[in-house]
Design a protein around this motif. Structure first.
Motif: not given
Lengths: 594, 641
Positions: A514-517, A590-591, B436, B640
């Motif tokens: 994900d963008t943050a990571t 996606k994160g 997903t 997430g």
């Protein structure tokens, strides 16, 4: 590409294969010797038997029966011994050849460059290393045994028949010639038919495969009945062709029987006449009848060997192709062992996959990258991003022009040194079965646990590793199937970091993160490995917009090479991508899988 | 989800020919023979008779050796009477029987081809017909490789068994029996000797087989291990290169390779040694009979004549051979039964249940009332046949779809969707959004009943979808999946897959609507271009366009779309998007959305998380909430984790 092995000459392929026999030459030589010995022993028995009948029984000489009986026993046991030796040596030769072939292929595969690897598919290579080798092994064992056994049975039996009665032996010669011609014609007709059958067979299987993988489409369009009809037609076609082919094939057995029976009758009748005229003995007639079966059976066996050998012909060629494939990128002799710094320079670089120079994947690339810079690369699928970076560590060689690392042409470096200095995280990346530690240590064999953890921290992999029950000792399943896409990418980055490279290349390696990571990883790079040149390919603008400079690729050419701000202002393609991504964000968050 | 299950399965799918075990061979054999006998009962009777005749012809020939020596040669030798007339006549009789034997061999073999191939054809057809009716779930839990291997490997072992092993085993057994009888007639003591030697042979063979079996298993294990290693390393070959791992890879490989060699060598040695040992033990038996028989003949013990001895020795040889064969054939029959088990397992799978009685039909307005018609009117209606009295009602198909408290799990007790409530009014566009694994695809798979719900109700125009005939329900829902799946055939065929009776003009019109026409036109053979291997020659985007055209030609009243993800480039994506947009016009549409533009102009957006609807509403409404959707939209989502 896939069928290029068909151009290899069979003779040449066999030479290559047999040259790999190595230490198993002895066994390969001893097997036929043992087989011939076994055959001679076996063939002696009917001959000796005639002596028992004629002299022993005929003249009532019990002593003779005992004497010859002992000889016969010796012959049988001698045959047993020779046969056992034949089995031993042939299995050794077969398994040994298989071992050597696998080794030769595997070792050569290790020298393959990326373009060598591209030429074969993964499954193609695996099949060659497994199924094809097994085919060759079986065929070779069979050839060693049967190829000597059948002809020598033929020769010895006919020879002994002649020694008994040349006139009667002629019957066998005629039978052998007749049957030989018949089998030859049968085989040539049948193989043609069967080839067709197998093609149809493949088509049928393909249609099943399509239905299995596309079952949702079939069901969504309610096409079950349509597919059933289609399949039935194809299956019936196969039925008809098979029946035709097999009808020809099965004439073999009755013709064989007919020949054997004719021989028996002819020998019996002619033999009877000769006996009555005192030109032959009863015992000799019996020996001749015993040879009849041996001779004709060996002919059948020979034809089976031919089928077997011709079936393994394709395997032989496929294996040969892999063994002979020449790696097109090799380390130069006395290559330079030291990479000075992380500068990268492309000078008039053109690149084409394969030999077709007109289909260029890259044209006229000129770039200078300073040591320690962070460079983003962006462009559409197929614009040449991956190709560009793979030239840096010589995964491919530039077709025209030169690529320099640390001021030196990459072709002048020792390959291992170059690839240690340029650490690439591939787009299609793989983890291997083993613990996380094992996988990380691919980057540095003797890395301490602390070093591994350090690298994992930098690639933001530590957070999920720590949550796993066994931590860094968690086992990764084959193909990394027990970690998610984003986790796998972070592990791969950690693995690459452990090399402490001068240049780090990430080929779309954070797409599932994900963008943050992603941002956190990049921040870490800037802080902890400022010396390392970082080249980052990405689909997302957010992954590259903080880079020092960004390369925009379009159809294999550089359309822009500048900072984010300048590109947004000046470069249409970049602006296009930028706008489409900010106004049309990808909702596939996606994160979530971390 | 479904995708993942398949992947894991495929990984261990490859069967590694370890020892075959069949649970209930008798029952399987009976069932298989039932198949054969049902269609080929008479054929089989003829085959058995022919085999019998063939064997007897052979036996009479061997018995003739005795007569030849005892009744013709020896008397002639003694008499000096050289009249070959009687011998010739006797041989003519033998020849006649031989000819009958040859003819019956030819006949039974030709019949057997038809029996085995015909049975195989029926089995294949039955399997396929059965398979087409299986629920989607079956394909989720079985790897494709495993299903394929039932059609290829397992069907092939059946063919081998039916066309070769069985007739051979039958002929072997008849040979053994008739030879044994002949031997007993010729000489009882020698028969006992022969049988004793056979017992020795069987004992030795058994010992060796079990020994080789152990090694064979070890070999297969090593082979499996090596294959696994090869697979993994070749898959990661590029990684090996990048990390300079070549030497280490070779080192590890050699260790495994050598290990395999050792085991393969032992396994082969023991299994190969069986052949010469049996052959030579057969020779020993032959020699013993010759010696004992010779002694008996000299001493005129039990009246063994020279001719009898000669005949007997031939039988001795003939007796040993089929005994070796029978054990080989039994082995291949057992392998085939293992295949048969998998074939029957596939046939015994429970097909998709379909108790629906509401049909989808084309309708036409007549005096304001819907009337069924055969033509393609573009108007659809539900034909409701009442079960009680057989009367028929027609209702307009409007495209209202609602979920009422729906729960669902792929496995029992493991729900992946909880209490889904949503409503699509006719012509509305509903977008599913979420990470997903949130359950977006799952929901769409419930509407067309790829899976059946655990609890709750789904209603289509106020009809419970369980009452709608599955085929009709699916016909009313056009589907465009992310993984396209094209079929072998021309491009036109592939588009026409949506509606088999579509004219060429309709196919082109559908292609134009979906934006596929442009690229098809540029192909050298246009619409007649033949696609193979799932359209491998086309790009991902082009395949997607064809899938849209395929749905368009069906002109379904409602749609389920799965939008393309980043696997295609931005330009093609725009074209695909346009195609989808024009398809959606005027139809109730469920779309698994990845693009903001799609989401934005949806009538309703459903945000899913872990199988639950957490937010729903229009774009503006959801933005105001400032929750998950807002995070997604602004791109400021937190990790997430």
């Amino acid at each position: 590409m896939e069928k290029s092995y068909e151009n290899i000459k069979t003779g040449h392929a066999l030479k290559v294969i047999f040259s790999r026999l190595g230490e198993f030459k002895r066994a390969s030589f001893l097997t036929p010797v043992a087989m011939v010995f076994e055959v001679i022993m076996e063939m002696l028995i009917p001959l000796l038997m005639s002596s028992i009948i004629d002299k022993g029984v005929g003249e009532g000489d019990m002593g003779h029966i005992y004497k010859i009986g002992i000889f016969m026993m010796i012959a049988a046991l001698g045959g047993l011994f020779a046969g056992a030796m034949g089995a031993k040596y042939s299995s050794m030769a077969g398994a040994g050849l298989a071992r050597n072939l696998r080794k030769a292929m595997y070792e050569n595969i290790q020298t393959f460059s990326f373009s060598n690897i591209d030429k074969y598919s993964t499954s193609g290579l695996v099949t060659r290393l497994t199924t094809d080798v097994t085919n060759i092994q079986n065929a070779y064992q069979m050839v060693l045994r049967a190829c000597m056994r059948a002809p020598s049975t033929l020769v010895v039996a006919i020879f002994l028949s002649f020694s008994i009665s040349p006139r009667l032996a002629n019957v066998y010669v005629i039978a052998v010639i007749f049957l030989g011609i018949f089998i030859f014609f049968l085989m040539s007709r049948v193989t043609k038919y069967f080839q067709k059958v197998f093609e149809k067979y493949d088509e049928l299987n393909e249609s099943v495969e399509e239905n299995v993988s596309g079952i949702r489409v079939v069901k969504a369009f309610v096409r079950e009945d349509y597919e059933k009809k289609r399949f039935s037609r194809a299956a019936e076609n196969i039925y008809n062709m098979f029946v035709k082919a097999e009808d020809i094939m099965v004439t073999g057995m009755p013709v064989m029987q007919l020949t054997i029976y004719s021989c028996i009758l002819a020998i019996s009748y002619l033999g009877a006449r000769l006996i009555v005229n005192n030109e032959l003995t009863t015992g000799q007639l019996m020996s001749l009848l015993a040879y009849c079966l041996n001779i004709l059976m060996s002919l059948m066996m020979l034809s089976m060997v031919f089928v077997m050998v011709s079936m393994s012909q394709a395997s032989v060629k496929r294996v040969t192709e892999v063994i002979e494939e020449k790696a097109d990128i090799v380390s130069p002799e006395n290559g330079i062992k030291d990479v000075k710094d992380g500068t990268v320079c492309f000078r008039n670089v053109h690149f084409a996959y394969g030999d077709d120079v007109t289909k260029r994947a890259l044209s006229d690339i000129n770039i200078e990258i300073r040591s320690g810079e962070t460079i983003g690369i962006i462009g559409r699928t197929g614009s040449g991003k991956s190709t560009l970076v793979s030239l840096i560590s010589r995964l491919y060689d530039a077709t025209i022009g030169e690529v320099l690392v640390g001021g030196v042409n990459v072709k002048d470096y020792d390959l291992e040194v170059l690839r240690d200095a340029v650490s690439v995280v591939l787009q299609k990346n793989e983890l291997f079965s083993g613990t996380i530690y094992d996988n990380l240590r691919w980057g540095k064999e003797d890395a301490t646990e602390e070093e591994c953890r350090e690298a994992a921290r930098l690639s933001c992999a530590d957070e999920f590793i720590n949550r796993m029950s066994d931590g860094y000792n968690t086992r990764i399943e084959q193909g990394g199937s027990n970690v998610s896409g984003g986790q796998r990418q972070r592990l791969c980055i950690a693995r690459a970091l452990l090399k402490s490279p001068k240049i780090l290349v990430l080929d779309d390696s954070t797409s599932a993160v994900d963008t943050a990571t992603d941002a956190k990883i990049q921040k870490g790079f800037r802080e902890f490995i400022p010396e390392t040149t970082k080249i980052i390919i990405a689909q997302r603008i957010s992954s590259v917009q903080n880079a020092d400079r960004i390369i925009v690729l379009e159809n294999g050419e550089i359309s822009g090479f500048d900072t984010h701000e300048n590109l947004v202002r000046d470069n249409e393609i970049y602006r296009d991508i930028y706008e489409s991504q900010t106004s049309d964000a990808d909702f596939d968050e996606k994160g979530g899988e971390a | 989800m479904a995708e993942k299950v398949r992947e894991i399965k495929a990984g261990r799918g490859a069967r590694r020919g370890v020892k075959v075990k069949v649970k209930n061979p008798g029952k399987l054999f009976k069932r298989l023979m039932g198949y054969v006998m049902k269609y080929y009962g008479v054929h089989m009777i003829i085959v058995v008779i022919c085999i019998f005749v063939g064997v007897l012809a052979n036996v009479q020939g061997t018995l003739f050796t005795q007569k030849l020596i005892d009744d013709y040669i020896l008397p002639m030798l003694a008499d000096k009477n050289h009249d070959f007339g009687p011998l010739f006549n006797a041989m003519a009789r033998v020849a006649l029987f031989y000819l009958i034997g040859v003819a019956s061999t030819l006949i039974y073999q030709r019949i057997m081809i038809r029996v085995s191939q015909g049975t195989l054809l029926r089995i294949r057809k039955d399997m396929f017909i059965k398979m087409e009716d299986l629920p989607v779930k079956y394909f989720d839990i079985h790897s494709h490789g495993d299903i394929m291997s039932v059609y290829t490997n397992d069907a092939d072992t059946l063919r081998q068994m039916l066309s070769q092993s069985m007739p051979q085993a039958l002929s072997s057994i008849i040979t053994i029996v008739s030879t044994a009888v002949s031997m007993v007639i010729l000489s009882i003591p020698l028969t006992i000797l022969t049988v004793f030697m056979v017992a020795v042979m069987l004992l030795v063979t058994g010992k060796l087989s079990s020994l080789s079996g152990t090694y064979y298993k070890a070999q297969q294990d090593r082979l499996g291990a090596l294959n696994g290693y090869i697979q993994e390393m070749i898959n990661g070959q590029k990684v090996v290169k990048v990390f300079n791992h070549e030497d280490k890879a070779v080192e590890e490989f050699i260790a495994r390779n050598d290990e395999l060699y050792k085991n393969a060598n032992s396994a082969n040695k023991f299994s190969m040694i069986i052949f010469p040992i049996n052959a030579q033990l057969g020779n020993v038996s032959y020699v013993l009979c010759a010696i004992v028989g010779g002694l008996m003949a000299i001493n005129n013990f039990t009246g063994l004549t020279l001719g009898r001895l000669a005949s007997f020795l031939t039988f001795n040889k003939n007796f040993n051979m089929p005994i070796n064969q029978v054990s080989m054939q039994i082995n291949s029959v057992i392998m085939a039964l293992a295949g048969a088990e998998r074939v029957f397992n596939l046939m015994d799978e429970v097909p998709e249940e379909d108790n629906g009685y509401v049909n989808l039909v084309n309708i036409r307005e007549e005096n304001g009332e819907p009337v069924e018609t055969k033509e393609h009117t573009g108007q659809w209606g539900w034909k409701h046949t009442h079960q009680a009295d057989g009367s028929v009602d027609y209702v307009h198909q409007r495209g209202k779809i609602e979920f009422l408290g729906v729960d669902f799990g792929y496995e029992e007790n493991k729900l992946v969707l909880h209490d889904i409530v949503l409503k699509a009014e006719p012509g509305q566009k509903i977008a599913f959004v979420g990470s997903t694994g949130a359950g977006k695809t799952t929901i769409t798979n419930l509407i067309n009943r790829f899976y059946d719900i655990a609890d709750g109700k789904i209603r289509y125009d106020d009809i419970n979808i369980n009452k709608i005939k599955k085929g009709d329900l699916r016909r009313s829902l056009g589907m465009v999946l992310q993984d396209t799946h094209l079929f072998t055939g021309s491009i036109a065929d592939n588009i026409r897959y949506g509606r088999l009776d579509a004219t060429d003009e309709e196919v082109v019109a559908a292609a134009k609507l979906s934006n596929a026409h442009e690229f098809i036109r540029l192909l050298p053979n246009g619409y007649d271009t033949i696609l193979t291997h799932d359209g491998a020659a086309l790009s991902q985007g082009q395949r997607q366009l064809l899938a849209i055209a395929r749905a368009a030609v069906a002109d379904p009243p409602a749609l389920i779309l799965d939008e393309a993800t980043s696997s295609i480039d931005t330009r093609t994506e725009k074209i695909v998007q346009k195609g989808m947009d024009s398809l959606m016009k005027g139809r109730t549409t469920f779309v698994i959305a990845h693009r903001l533009s799609t989401v934005k102009n949806s009538d309703k957006i459903i945000v899913l998380e872990q199988g639950r609807i957490i937010e729903s509403g229009t774009h503006e409404e959801l933005l105001k909430l400032k929750k998950k959707y807002y995070q997604l939209y602004t791109g400021n989502q937190i990790s997430g984790a």
